[in-house]
Design an enzyme around this catalytic site. Structure first.
Site, PDB file in Angstrom:
ATOM      1  N   HIS A 167      27.396  -9.331  10.866  1.00 51.49           N
ATOM      2  CA  HIS A 167      28.805  -9.359  10.490  1.00 51.49           C
ATOM      3  C   HIS A 167      28.987  -9.888   9.063  1.00 51.49           C
ATOM      4  CE1 HIS A 167      33.050  -9.369  11.452  1.00 51.49           C
ATOM      5  NE2 HIS A 167      33.133 -10.518  10.823  1.00 51.49           N
ATOM      6  N   ASN A 217      -6.113  -5.533   8.679  1.00 46.43           N
ATOM      7  CA  ASN A 217      -7.515  -5.242   8.913  1.00 46.43           C
ATOM      8  C   ASN A 217      -7.983  -5.808  10.236  1.00 46.43           C
ATOM      9  OD1 ASN A 217      -8.641  -3.658   7.030  1.00 46.43           O
ATOM     10  ND2 ASN A 217      -9.170  -5.319   5.630  1.00 46.43           N
ATOM     11  N   GLU A 261      26.531  -3.408  13.807  1.00 42.96           N
ATOM     12  CA  GLU A 261      27.397  -4.443  14.349  1.00 42.96           C
ATOM     13  C   GLU A 261      28.091  -3.973  15.637  1.00 42.96           C
ATOM     14  OE1 GLU A 261      30.998  -4.960  12.391  1.00 42.96           O
ATOM     15  OE2 GLU A 261      31.156  -7.098  12.770  1.00 42.96           O
TER      16      GLU A 261
END
Lengths: 120, 696
Positions: B48, B419, B70
């Protein structure tokens, strides 16, 4: 000089509001949430309160309700900052005793114009 | 956009990125199933704020997109929408997308429009449950259509309810505003006013009849009454057209309409040509380099600032104390009695300075959680993608390190964690076959040790295969065919440029950034990386970094009349040279034999062209240093003190000089250059190459 309490949890919005209103010659105090605002409001009297709705700890609706319950704030204008989508929030704010609202987004000129209307 | 607004933009961006981090963390919590209302509320509030701010600061696109997010969150919040994994994933992607959009706005780049639209559609679809008619992002509905044939004015009946004042509204304000719209006549209707004795001063009894002449529209009038609509009886009727010219009024009214057309929102998508939607998605957002590179702002805890203020206070006290000593000396007081005071003052000054230095350094220190925080999300996404199960354990995330170091260590860490998951952790079935839990563990740990910060990345995967590494090295010609290395040395091969053990290049690891780049980055920060591995048990990488880049523990060395600084961390040992161990090869190159290792000797005086105390090897000292994974012996005349030195950039103050990483100012005011080991290696190589060897 009229004093304004500006309440918003967003620092950027708050800074914008505060900067704008100070620039227009108002004496502005800031608060980051409803709780902080309520404590400030109890410690001194402001001529107008400008508050956001969505905030942590205490939201703007609850703040409005609590302020209206204080004798010193019975007639003080309380203006909420709301987004256009939140029509029910406007009404909820009104029901809690808010004077009116400013719809986000607003620019500094709109803000000043509205405040001027209310407290000159 | 207003200049006035742009100054708050930086704060807005900073706060929005923090908000996005909050959303991300909370969304990941939701994902694991413990969805409490407060978590959703936190996410909602962050979204918001971003929406409100972006609309205010003219970032229409961001605001529209956040609006969709929202809305979805709002439904979750009031319980009308279940929290599904699908929704959470979509929201996580939206967070990424918003981050990118904000980055693009800040750096003046272009966000990936296709992705935004795609996500927008998906958000719509999720919300509506149907195809969402393919609309991307909805536009706000147009302004209300122009008012009905109003002509020259309005007759307004305004009768406030008794409780109007209780909302802080004032009828006088409303009348004043109306007066601004045109020529106004007001008649007060006092018929409801009770006797004075019965009157409640907090209630409103008056009503007004207003005649307003002018080109005002119904919306303008409605707007003035908007706040009190429910607190009054209101009637607004157009005045019957009189003799006035309706044409002109119409034109005027249009002008008014245009003026009040939508404010700040200025959506970039609107101004783009229609074709822009087809921009290839793969095209990365172009970013303008931010002025000053990484010199952005920093948030500092108030306690750190208070500390400094406190220390500056003490410094002032010390200064006045020393000042007094000076004054009394001037007045001719006995010097002996003052000497003690002077020393006390100087000791205090030294303590103050040191504490102040520490405090100021602390300002730049941030907890490593700033880097660690991005990993839960990454591990979540990556393990999903690879079909692996991975548990991430973070410890020591409060460990502090310099902000600059942190910014530079982020990417190497990401690579290492990637990795570990991609190459280290096995597929669940494979793990079970090996008798391990199907859930792999990746651990990140940080702690302080001496003046360094140590970061460990360990996994309990399959470990490195020394045989495979050797085979690869032979194949790539990095090692003579058939030559073997002890396991630890073989593991080091992965840091070699152009060495990649992934059998296939996956889109996870094989991004062209190899372990060699990781090591180079770490080395350039004055750090080092080590690897340990046990087949079947896992791999651990240990990164050692200096806490800060601006102060260095240095060893001062002297060559002739010059003093140089060697980073203490680079020094392995210092020794007196035994001539018998020196071997000269191809004339110029000298090697020193130290415990079965041949270390190249660099005569610093030669390299820098200065006059040394002597040129005989056995009269100088050899400092063995390490850089870029190799050892080097530096011939110096003398070792001097060890001390902390403040690094001054040569590039900023002068220009970059090969072989030096910077300069510092010593206690006596002279400048000493700080030696850069890898730079020296390059210099020495270049020199050796340019000088044809003479037969010894």
């Amino acid at each position: 000089m009229a004093s304004i309490l500006a309440v918003d949890d967003s620092a950027s919005m708050r800074q914008m509001v505060v900067f704008t209103l100070r620039g227009a010659g108002y004496d502005v105090t800031e608060a980051a949430d409803g709780e902080q605002a309520l404590n400030l409001a109890k410690s001194r009297k402001f001529n107008l309160v400008l508050t956001d709705i969505n905030m942590p700890k205490m939201d703007g609706i609850e703040l409005t309700r609590r302020l209206r319950a204080l004798p010193a704030y019975k007639f003080v204008p309380i203006i909420t900052l709301t987004t256009e989508s939140a029509t029910d929030k406007k009404m909820e704010g009104k029901a809690a005793g808010a004077t009116g609202w400013i719809v986000k987004p607003f620019n500094p000129n709109q803000l000043i114009a509205t405040i001027k209307k209310v407290i000159g | 956009m207003d200049d006035m607004m742009s100054q708050f933009l930086e704060v807005f961006f900073e706060e929005s990125f923090e908000g996005l981090d909050v959303m991300e963390t909370a969304l990941l919590e939701l994902d694991s199933g413990d969805a409490d209302l407060e978590t959703i509320n936190t996410i909602f509030r962050a979204a918001h704020s971003i929406k409100g701010g972006s609309a205010t600061f003219g970032l229409g696109e961001v605001s529209e997109f956040t609006h969709l997010v929202e809305t979805l969150l709002d439904e979750m919040r009031d319980g009308s929408r279940p929290v599904t994994a699908e929704a959470v994933n979509l929201l996580l992607q939206s967070v990424d997308c918003l981050r990118e959009m904000l980055n693009a706005s800040r750096d003046g780049g272009e966000p990936d429009r296709q992705r935004i639209e795609q996500l927008g559609r998906e958000l719509h679809m999720l919300r509506d449950g149907d195809g969402g008619d393919g609309a991307g992002i909805p536009r706000e509905e147009g302004e209300t259509t122009a008012g009905e044939g109003e002509g020259c004015g309005w007759r307004i009946q305004f009768r406030p309810h008794a409780n109007l004042f209780q909302t802080g509204n004032d009828p006088v304000r409303i009348l004043r505003e109306l007066a601004d719209l045109g020529e106004m006549e007001v008649t007060a209707d006092l018929s409801a006013l009770p006797e004075f004795a019965l009157m409640d001063p907090e209630s409103s009894y008056c009503a007004w009849q207003i005649t307003l002449r002018g080109p005002a529209s119904r919306e303008q009038i409605g707007e003035i009454f908007a706040w009190v609509e429910d607190d009054c009886d209101l009637g607004i009727e157009p005045l019957a057209a009189e003799v006035d010219e309706p044409e002109a009024a119409g034109v005027d009214q249009e002008g008014v309409e245009a003026e009040k057309s939508p404010p700040a929102i200025e959506s970039p998508t609107d101004t783009e040509p229609a074709g822009s939607g087809t921009t290839p998605a793969a095209k990365p957002a172009t970013r303008r380099a931010r002025a000053g590179g990484e010199a952005s702002s920093i948030r500092v805890g108030i306690d750190k600032v208070d500390d400094i203020i406190n220390l500056v206070g003490e410094l002032v006290i010390t200064q006045s104390m020393l000042g007094q000593v000076g004054d009394r000396l001037e007045e001719g007081e006995e010097a002996d009695s003052l000497l003690e005071k002077l020393f006390a003052g100087l000791a205090q000054l030294e303590r103050n300075t040191r504490e102040l230095q520490e405090s100021v350094m602390r300002i730049r220190m941030l907890p490593i959680s700033f880097v660690f925080n991005r990993f839960p999300r990454m591990v979540h996404d990556l393990s999903n993608k690879l079909g692996k199960q991975v548990e991430l354990i973070l410890s020591g995330d409060k460990t502090e390190l310099d902000k600059t170091v942190m910014e530079k260590i982020g990417d190497p860490l990401v690579h290492l964690v990637r990795n570990a998951i991609d190459h280290g952790i096995e597929m669940p079935e494979e793990r079970e076959r090996a008798g391990k839990s199907p859930v792999g563990r990746v651990e990140l740990n940080a702690y302080h040790k001496g003046g360094n910060i140590i970061i460990e990345i360990s996994d309990d995967g399959k470990g490195l295969d020394a045989g495979k590494l050797l085979a690869k090295a032979w194949e790539k010609g990095l090692l003579p065919e058939g030559e073997t290395l002890p396991d630890e040395k073989a593991y080091e091969l992965i840091f070699h440029p152009g060495f990649s053990t992934a059998e296939e290049v996956s889109d996870v690891s094989g991004r062209g950034v190899g372990m060699d780049v990781v090591r180079k980055n770490i080395n350039s920060l004055g750090g080092a990386v080590e690897i340990e591995s046990q087949p079947g048990k896992g791999t651990r990488l240990t990164i050692r970094l200096p806490l800060t880049l601006s102060i260095l523990d240095g060893q001062l060395v002297r060559v002739g009349e010059q003093t140089y600084v060697l980073p203490l961390t680079a020094i392995i040992e210092s020794l007196e040279i035994d001539r018998r161990n020196v071997k000269a090869i191809s004339g110029q190159m000298e090697l020193y034999r130290l415990r079965d290792e041949f270390i190249p000797i660099i005569r610093l005086y030669e390299l820098f062209g200065i006059e040394p105390d002597n040129t005989r090897l056995d009269e100088g000292l050899l400092v063995i240093v390490e850089g870029d994974g190799q050892h080097l012996g530096l011939l110096v005349d003398d070792l001097m003190a060890q001390q902390q030195v403040v690094i001054k950039s040569l590039e900023v103050n002068f220009k970059k000089v090969e072989g030096f990483s910077g300069a510092t100012i010593l206690g006596d005011g002279t400048v000493a250059l700080i030696l850069d080991i890898s730079g020296l290696i390059k210099l020495a190589r270049a020199r050796a190459a340019s000088m044809p060897g003479e037969a010894a």
